[in-house]
Design an enzyme around this catalytic site. Structure first.
Site, PDB file in Angstrom:
ATOM      1  N   ASP A 451      45.180  48.501  42.257  1.00 57.43           N
ATOM      2  CA  ASP A 451      44.248  47.433  42.594  1.00 57.43           C
ATOM      3  C   ASP A 451      43.074  47.495  41.612  1.00 57.43           C
ATOM      4  OD1 ASP A 451      43.304  45.419  44.839  1.00 57.43           O
ATOM      5  OD2 ASP A 451      41.570  46.669  44.301  1.00 57.43           O
ATOM      6  N   ASN A 459      34.931  37.708  39.086  1.00 56.44           N
ATOM      7  CA  ASN A 459      35.069  36.273  39.318  1.00 56.44           C
ATOM      8  C   ASN A 459      33.715  35.626  39.596  1.00 56.44           C
ATOM      9  OD1 ASN A 459      37.837  36.086  38.925  1.00 56.44           O
ATOM     10  ND2 ASN A 459      38.304  36.603  41.068  1.00 56.44           N
ATOM     11  N   ASP A 468      41.133  35.723  35.361  1.00 55.21           N
ATOM     12  CA  ASP A 468      42.544  35.593  34.939  1.00 55.21           C
ATOM     13  C   ASP A 468      42.813  36.371  33.661  1.00 55.21           C
ATOM     14  OD1 ASP A 468      42.946  33.977  37.106  1.00 55.21           O
ATOM     15  OD2 ASP A 468      42.863  32.086  35.978  1.00 55.21           O
ATOM     16  N   GLU A 494      44.591  40.852  42.785  1.00 54.73           N
ATOM     17  CA  GLU A 494      44.399  41.813  41.720  1.00 54.73           C
ATOM     18  C   GLU A 494      45.234  43.076  41.933  1.00 54.73           C
ATOM     19  OE1 GLU A 494      41.210  42.537  44.861  1.00 54.73           O
ATOM     20  OE2 GLU A 494      42.309  40.862  43.958  1.00 54.73           O
TER      21      GLU A 494
END
Length: 608
Positions: A451, A459, A468, A494
């Site tokens: 993770d 973000n 991304d 993620e």
């Protein structure tokens, strides 16, 4: 059985059948040719034997006549005997030479009898010459009778020669049976006619009546002559259409059995009474003996006709044999030519077409199709195969395009659109196989759940596009650290999953640690020029009698929760305790374990 082999087998059978039929015909004609070839010398040998018999009979008659005479000079007697003895010797020599030309085991007895005949004939002549050298009044009647009887004995010695040669001629060709019998009957008729003269010779010389024995002998011989002539005439009815035979029979009827027999019958009548014959022995012989030549002419005519027939059959069989062999050779050549044409024009194109159809059926479209050579049905078939190949190529191209499209769609359905890794569905589809192998064969299997730390902050601060880019870079780094047999997938958001076959827990932890170091050491360059440092947390578990892949993932999630709870940017390897159950995450997204069984860490947490 292949068509080519079947055609070859049928061709071989037809050829064998044809050769068998041709062989039967050739064999039959060859036997006819061989019989006629062998029958000609056999008949000629028989003819020579009959001539010997005739000459011996003539010598007997002359010898009998001379023994009844009284010659003042030995030269005069030998002047009469020499010609007939020379004729006998010449006929014997001719027969011996003929027998020696083609000697064989069946001729050995014949040669033996011939030599014995010559020996007895020489002894007879010696005794007769000694007896004839004496004056007539000094000749012993018994010795004279014995000398006269020696010539018939010589004829009896020669009789097996005639019988053997007659048997050989008949065995060579059964069709000459009647001819051989007729020739023998003609010889017997001449012998009987000569014996009739010999019977009357002594009475005429002595001008005395016939004895009872002489009367009986003459009557018996006269009856035999009529009987023999009747048998000969009956056997020669098949030759009645030939004028030469009709003339020969008429000459015998008018000669020895006509005027000649009338003369002998007249002398026989006189001899039965007074014995005063009105002619001398020389006159009797000169009047009758020349008429006996008609019998010899009939015999020679029969023999020559047999030889001529044998020669004609020989010539006919030779021509027919040559014609049969020639036609058989020609037919065999035509047969082979026909087979070649059929093989070239029909069979080979059919086999080529079969191979082409098989190639087209197996989609081997690189096989070249020969151009049609002839404007026939085979050519139409080849042109049709060209069209079929073109259609097959189009169909295969469309099929390949369809398969590529399906593969693309399949890949798109199995691939995460952002990172290019396997998506969650594809991971479970392929991971179940690896898990099943490990579960069935008790093989090692490790699972890493990764993770990205503080991804929400990325973000929020730099936007979703930057997030991304970070996920794509993490996916690229993960690809570098995995093997070809490993399954790497984006689990969601993620989080990433890495399934490692044939890897135990410690080895899985080492892989996770390597990937953690790679991510921590990498500078993430964003499109706006900003450089970020990113870290990730890892939960590592190994297959330990888990029931399902989902339960293995749950344990990996628990290990990941421990790593995050321990400060993130670390690897947490979590073995399964005996009797341990699996839990899940709470609603807040952080990992959780069952309250009554807190998770126990067996691996060392590694700080960044």
């Amino acid at each position: 059985m292949s068509l080519n082999r079947l055609f070859g087998l049928i061709s071989l059978l037809l050829m064998l059948l044809f050769l068998t039929l041709a062989g039967i015909i050739v064999d039959g004609e060859w036997k006819v040719y061989q019989r006629s070839t062998e029958s000609i010398p056999a008949i000629r040998k028989l003819h020579l034997a009959l001539q010997v018999e005739e000459k011996l009979i003539a010598e007997r008659g002359v010898s009998n006549f001379l023994l009844q005479q009284d010659f003042s000079e030995d030269r005069a007697m030998h002047g009469k005997l020499a010609p007939v003895r020379a004729a006998s010797d010449r006929s014997l020599r001719n027969l011996r030479q003929a027998l020696q030309e083609r000697p064989g085991p069946w001729l050995a007895p014949v040669m033996a009898d011939l030599l014995l005949t010559e020996q007895r004939l020489a002894a007879t002549r010696t005794d007769m010459d000694a007896l004839a050298a004496r004056p007539k009044e000094q000749r012993d009647p018994e010795a004279a009778a014995a000398a006269i009887a020696m010539i018939p004995s010589t004829l009896d010695t020669f009789a097996p020669v005639v019988a053997a040669l007659s048997s050989i001629a008949i065995q060579v060709d059964q069709q000459f049976h009647d001819g051989v019998d007729s020739a023998q009957l003609a010889t017997n008729l001449r012998n009987v006619a000569g014996q009739m003269v010999s019977t009357l010779t002594a009475p005429v010389v002595a001008q005395r009546p016939l004895t009872a024995q002489e009367r009986y002998t003459f009557a018996k011989l006269s009856g035999q002559a009529d009987q023999l002539y009747g048998v000969i005439e009956m056997q020669l009815r098949a030759y009645s259409h030939k004028p030469e035979f009709k003339t020969a029979l008429q000459s015998i009827r008018e000669g020895p059995l006509g005027d000649g027999l009338d003369l002998l019958t007249k002398l026989f009548v006189i001899g039965r009474s007074s014995g005063g014959y009105d002619l001398t022995p020389d006159q009797m012989i000169a009047s009758y003996v020349p008429k006996m030549a008609a019998i010899s002419r009939l015999r020679d005519l029969i023999v020559m006709d047999m030889i001529r027939e044998a020669e004609q059959r020989n010539l006919k069989a030779r021509y027919f044999l040559l014609a049969t062999v020639g036609l058989a050779t020609l037919a065999l050549g035509v047969f082979f030519l026909l087979l070649r044409v059929i093989r070239r024009r029909v069979l080979r194109p059919i086999l080529e077409a079969t191979d082409l159809f098989v190639s087209l059926a197996n989609e081997r479209l690189i096989t070249s199709i020969p151009a049609p050579r002839y404007d026939d049905e085979i050519g139409d078939m080849m042109r049709a195969i060209h069209v079929l190949k073109a259609h097959s190529q189009e169909r295969i191209c469309l099929g390949k395009e369809r398969e590529e499209m399906i593969a693309q769609l399949q890949a798109a359905s199995d691939t995460d659109f952002l990172t290019g890794l396997l998506n969650r569905r594809a991971f479970f589809a392929q991971g179940e196989q690896q898990f099943g192998i490990a579960q069935r064969y008790r093989r090692q299997l490790a699972l890493i759940l990764m993770d990205v730390d503080h991804f929400k902050a990325v973000n929020d601060q730099h936007g979703h596009l930057a997030g991304d880019q970070v996920l794509c870079k993490v996916a690229e780094l993960s690809r570098r650290c995995r093997r070809k047999v490993d399954l790497l997938a984006r689990y969601g958001g993620e989080e990433f999953l890495l399934l490692l076959p044939e890897i135990d827990l410690e080895q899985g932890r080492a892989v996770a640690e390597k990937l953690r170091v790679e991510i921590g050491a990498c500078d993430f360059q964003l499109d706006d020029g900003v450089s970020l440092k990113i870290s990730a947390s890892f939960g590592v578990v190994a297959f330990e009698h888990d029931d399902t892949l989902e339960s293995l993932i749950v344990r990996a999630d628990q290990a990941l929760y421990k790593a995050k709870d321990g400060g993130r940017n670390r690897v947490m390897a979590l073995p399964r305790e005996p009797g341990q159950d699996v839990g899940g995450r709470g609603q807040d997204g952080e990992g959780w374990a069952r309250a009554d069984e807190p998770a126990k860490l067996s691996a060392v947490s590694i700080e960044k």
